[in-house]
Design a protein around this motif. Sequence first.
Motif, short mmCIF file in Angstrom:
data_model
loop_
_atom_site.label_atom_id
_atom_site.label_comp_id
_atom_site.label_asym_id
_atom_site.label_seq_id
_atom_site.Cartn_x
_atom_site.Cartn_y
_atom_site.Cartn_z
N ARG A 77 0.69 -1.19 0.19
CA ARG A 77 -0.09 0.04 -0.07
C ARG A 77 0.78 1.26 -0.20
O ARG A 77 0.55 2.23 -0.84
N LYS A 78 1.95 1.23 0.81
CA LYS A 78 2.82 2.21 0.71
C LYS A 78 3.41 2.85 -0.32
O LYS A 78 3.44 4.06 -0.66
N TYR A 79 3.86 1.82 -1.13
CA TYR A 79 4.82 1.94 -2.11
C TYR A 79 4.26 1.73 -3.56
O TYR A 79 4.72 1.86 -4.63
N ALA A 80 2.84 1.55 -3.57
CA ALA A 80 2.06 1.57 -4.75
C ALA A 80 2.28 2.54 -5.88
O ALA A 80 2.67 2.40 -7.07
N ARG A 81 2.23 3.77 -5.41
CA ARG A 81 2.43 4.77 -6.26
C ARG A 81 3.82 5.23 -6.76
O ARG A 81 4.14 5.16 -8.01
N GLU A 82 4.64 4.87 -6.01
CA GLU A 82 5.95 5.03 -6.35
C GLU A 82 6.56 3.91 -7.34
O GLU A 82 7.03 4.03 -8.43
N MET A 83 6.00 2.62 -7.08
CA MET A 83 6.41 1.55 -7.89
C MET A 83 5.71 1.69 -9.19
O MET A 83 6.20 1.56 -10.50
N GLU A 84 4.47 2.24 -9.38
CA GLU A 84 3.87 2.82 -10.62
C GLU A 84 4.69 3.76 -11.42
O GLU A 84 5.24 3.49 -12.55
N ALA A 85 5.31 4.71 -10.61
CA ALA A 85 6.08 5.83 -11.25
C ALA A 85 7.23 5.54 -11.74
O ALA A 85 7.63 5.96 -12.78
N GLU A 86 7.72 4.21 -11.37
CA GLU A 86 9.06 3.66 -11.70
C GLU A 86 8.92 2.61 -12.72
O GLU A 86 9.79 1.86 -13.25
N GLY A 87 7.74 2.40 -13.23
CA GLY A 87 7.42 1.35 -14.07
C GLY A 87 7.53 -0.15 -13.65
O GLY A 87 8.14 -1.07 -14.21
N ILE A 88 7.46 -0.49 -12.12
CA ILE A 88 7.70 -1.78 -11.72
C ILE A 88 6.68 -2.80 -12.05
O ILE A 88 5.45 -2.48 -11.43
N ARG A 89 6.69 -3.88 -12.72
CA ARG A 89 5.76 -4.67 -12.70
C ARG A 89 6.12 -5.80 -11.61
O ARG A 89 7.10 -6.23 -11.29
N LEU A 90 4.95 -6.21 -10.77
CA LEU A 90 5.01 -7.10 -9.65
C LEU A 90 4.42 -8.41 -9.78
O LEU A 90 3.22 -8.46 -10.52
N ARG A 91 4.99 -9.47 -9.53
CA ARG A 91 4.33 -10.65 -9.59
C ARG A 91 4.85 -11.69 -8.40
O ARG A 91 6.18 -11.15 -7.76
N PHE A 92 4.30 -12.33 -8.01
CA PHE A 92 4.42 -13.35 -6.91
C PHE A 92 4.43 -14.85 -7.01
O PHE A 92 3.58 -15.28 -7.88
N ILE A 93 5.50 -15.38 -6.49
CA ILE A 93 5.46 -16.75 -6.49
C ILE A 93 5.48 -17.32 -5.03
O ILE A 93 5.80 -16.78 -4.12
N GLY A 94 4.76 -18.59 -4.91
CA GLY A 94 4.62 -19.35 -3.79
C GLY A 94 3.26 -19.77 -3.62
O GLY A 94 2.33 -19.77 -4.72
N GLU A 95 2.90 -20.25 -2.50
CA GLU A 95 1.66 -21.07 -2.38
C GLU A 95 0.73 -19.86 -1.67
O GLU A 95 1.02 -19.53 -0.52
N ARG A 96 -0.51 -19.67 -2.37
CA ARG A 96 -1.29 -18.62 -1.85
C ARG A 96 -2.36 -19.18 -0.94
O ARG A 96 -2.98 -18.44 -0.09
N GLY A 97 -2.64 -20.51 -0.97
CA GLY A 97 -3.71 -21.18 -0.28
C GLY A 97 -3.46 -21.04 1.21
O GLY A 97 -4.78 -20.58 2.00
N ASP A 98 -2.28 -20.87 1.87
CA ASP A 98 -2.36 -20.89 3.31
C ASP A 98 -2.03 -19.33 3.71
O ASP A 98 -1.84 -19.20 4.84
N LEU A 99 -2.25 -18.51 2.85
CA LEU A 99 -1.91 -17.00 3.36
C LEU A 99 -3.20 -16.28 3.82
O LEU A 99 -4.17 -16.88 3.27
N PRO A 100 -2.90 -15.25 4.54
CA PRO A 100 -4.30 -14.57 5.06
C PRO A 100 -4.76 -14.00 3.86
O PRO A 100 -4.25 -13.66 2.82
N ALA A 101 -6.28 -13.72 3.78
CA ALA A 101 -6.87 -13.23 2.64
C ALA A 101 -6.47 -11.87 2.45
O ALA A 101 -6.41 -11.81 1.17
N ASP A 102 -6.13 -11.20 3.20
CA ASP A 102 -5.83 -9.78 2.80
C ASP A 102 -4.45 -9.65 1.83
O ASP A 102 -4.07 -8.90 1.07
#
Length: 229
Positions: A77-102
Amino acid sequence: MRHLAVIMDGNGRWAEKQGRRREFGHREGAENLRTLCVLCRERGIPYLTVYAFSTENWRRPKAEVGALMRLFSHYFRKYAREMEAEGIRLRFIGERGDLPADVVRTMEEAEESSRDRTELQLVIAFNYGGRREIVQAAQRAARDMLREGLDPSSLNEEGFSRYLYIDDLPEPDLLIRTGGEYRLSNFLIWQTAYTELYTEECLWPDFGAFELDRAIADYKTRQRRFGDV
Ligand code: IPE
Ligand code: IPE
Ligand code: MG
């Protein structure tokens, strides 16, 4: 160098050395990932994969795991805008099933909103385990072969790698581990078959331009033979 991978280790020790709680180290470590993204962009490295939370890190005290989960959502949340300005594409790897919904929601939103950015692809391994990734890929490959009535021996390395979490990135050229340890701790065990390995003694929150350039300079002296002569 196209793809840099980093095991961001040593946050806990960094904090404890100053008589602070481990969580403080994780906060500083997260801040330092921002720095690393900037450094990679400056150096024209287009892919960066970092290890943020392993499938084994659940063994830690509940309070520390909880703090890491909260830090995750807060950070994006904190860095969303900065990363947008810098053109950073985000991707995540790992198991999402056991992570908190948020946390999962944060991942999906960050991936969705950054899909078209091209300056730097930042892949974050969160609840990631290399063995888990491989077993899960094997299961999916087996399922497809059963459904299509294919002979298992038709599956080769290239075909198998399409079942990993991400199949469109080059393999890491260099893997840096901070914190002085010489092990992979279950990070990218398939993808690093021919990656150059580098251990940096400094703890992750202290890793900066000087340490990165030293690692890259060392990498440049390596002779990558890939089994050839
Ligand atoms: C790496 O730092 C961050 C995570 C594993 C989440 P550590 O928390 O492992 O720090 P040390 O190795 O105990 O110092
Ligand atoms: C590896 O560090 C995982 C991350 C940096 C996210 P660990 O601190 O969990 O690894 P071990 O336990 O020293 O092998
Ligand atoms: Mg550690």
